[in-house]
Design an enzyme around this catalytic site. Sequence first.
Site, PDB file in Angstrom:
ATOM      1  CB  CYS A   1      -0.973  -0.030   1.169  1.00 26.03           C
ATOM      2  SG  CYS A   1      -2.353   1.125   0.980  1.00 26.03           S
TER       3      CYS A   1
ATOM      4  CG  HIS B   1      -4.423  -3.565   2.554  1.00 24.85           C
ATOM      5  ND1 HIS B   1      -3.663  -3.157   3.630  1.00 24.85           N
ATOM      6  CD2 HIS B   1      -4.852  -2.438   1.946  1.00 24.85           C
ATOM      7  CE1 HIS B   1      -3.638  -1.834   3.676  1.00 24.85           C
ATOM      8  NE2 HIS B   1      -4.353  -1.378   2.661  1.00 24.85           N
TER       9      HIS B   1
ATOM     10  CD  GLU C   1      -2.376  -6.084   5.100  1.00 23.09           C
ATOM     11  OE1 GLU C   1      -2.885  -5.002   5.370  1.00 23.09           O
ATOM     12  OE2 GLU C   1      -1.989  -6.353   3.938  1.00 23.09           O
TER      13      GLU C   1
END
Length: 398
Positions: free
Chosen positions: A267, A371, A373
């Site tokens: 990001c 993202h 994660e």
Amino acid sequence: MHSRATSSPAQSSARPAAILVLEDGRTFQGDAYGAAGETFGEAVFSTGMTGYQETLTDPSYHRQVVVMTAPHIGNTGMNDDDRESQRIWVSGYVVRDPARVPSNWRSQHSLDDALREQGVVGISGVDTRALTRHLRERGAMRVGISTTETDPEALLGRVRDSGRMAGANLSAEVSTATSYVAPAKGQRRFTVAAVDLGIKANTPRMMTERGIEVHVLPATSTIDDVLAVEPDGLFFSNGPGDPAATTQQVALLQAALERGLPYFGICFGNQLFGRALGLGTYKLKYGHRGINQPVMDRTTGKVEVTAHNHGFAVQWPEGVGRDESVPTPYGAATVSHVCLNDDVVEGLELRAPASSGGEPGELLSFSVQYHPEAAAGPHDAAYLFDRFCQLMTERKGS
């Protein structure tokens, strides 16, 4: 222009009135939600139908007022296990129909109570569909929410006096004050220096599950701080603010690339990687925020459904195709991922200079704009942590 969603009399009478005023003067009437008071920030919308707790506790939303496009928010309450940081970071919260009673076996308290306890001013009963369409047409802009001001013109003046997101350097405001270590689970395979620009809790968790000992460092860290942990790789996290105003971390990354340290960024870490390579960045009209963004990994041809939260993006040089490389002092930069909605650059790779046959050289570093994660999902991109491990394995063996 004033707008208000239809709500039940019981719901309206239970809460004091609130107003939301955008910097172009568009006004929405609603009911107070969360803390009483007044707040300002950049109005953005998130398209996720679930995962609101991750959104609220994501430091990347610092100084932003988040509009939820899904109408029913708060149904599953809040719990202490799913937080991505120790606090709620949004400046304000806008929902249409908040849950009156949360219903989930893991819920420990309601969303309304959590917002109130942490002083986050919100508004409910708003026609969020109309508000979202307005932001799509006009772009993200400054906004104010107030439960104490009844005059929209007075609030509008304070909105226009508030700070802008463009030009804001915010990473130090959300970063850890001191370094800490997340130990590897099982055998330690690698050591990674992770610069916290607004890191989410799931990022070190996904690394430690792969045998990585993660040294999380403050945003103000220097190259000496990074080298002191003797890392096999360097990681830059997500975070808030304008990448063009964030120069210290760019210099740190350039120093690491000069030393050949493998790099992985997420990001904000993708935007800073682009700037370290000599590329520009720009502000998107209304950004990408939500958990349903289609992205193509150009290295594999696979399409992933991904989670996003960014208002800035990397500017690929005009006249250079997405399948072409750009020379940099550290190697050849290429586009590894693109958003299939609008062709925004969603990932970069740095490779060794092309061979005599024109084939790209070995992978040196990489980053993605979205993202992998994402705690609430989707998990299509979790393989990128394995790619980072493979990169560090190859570099250790060379």
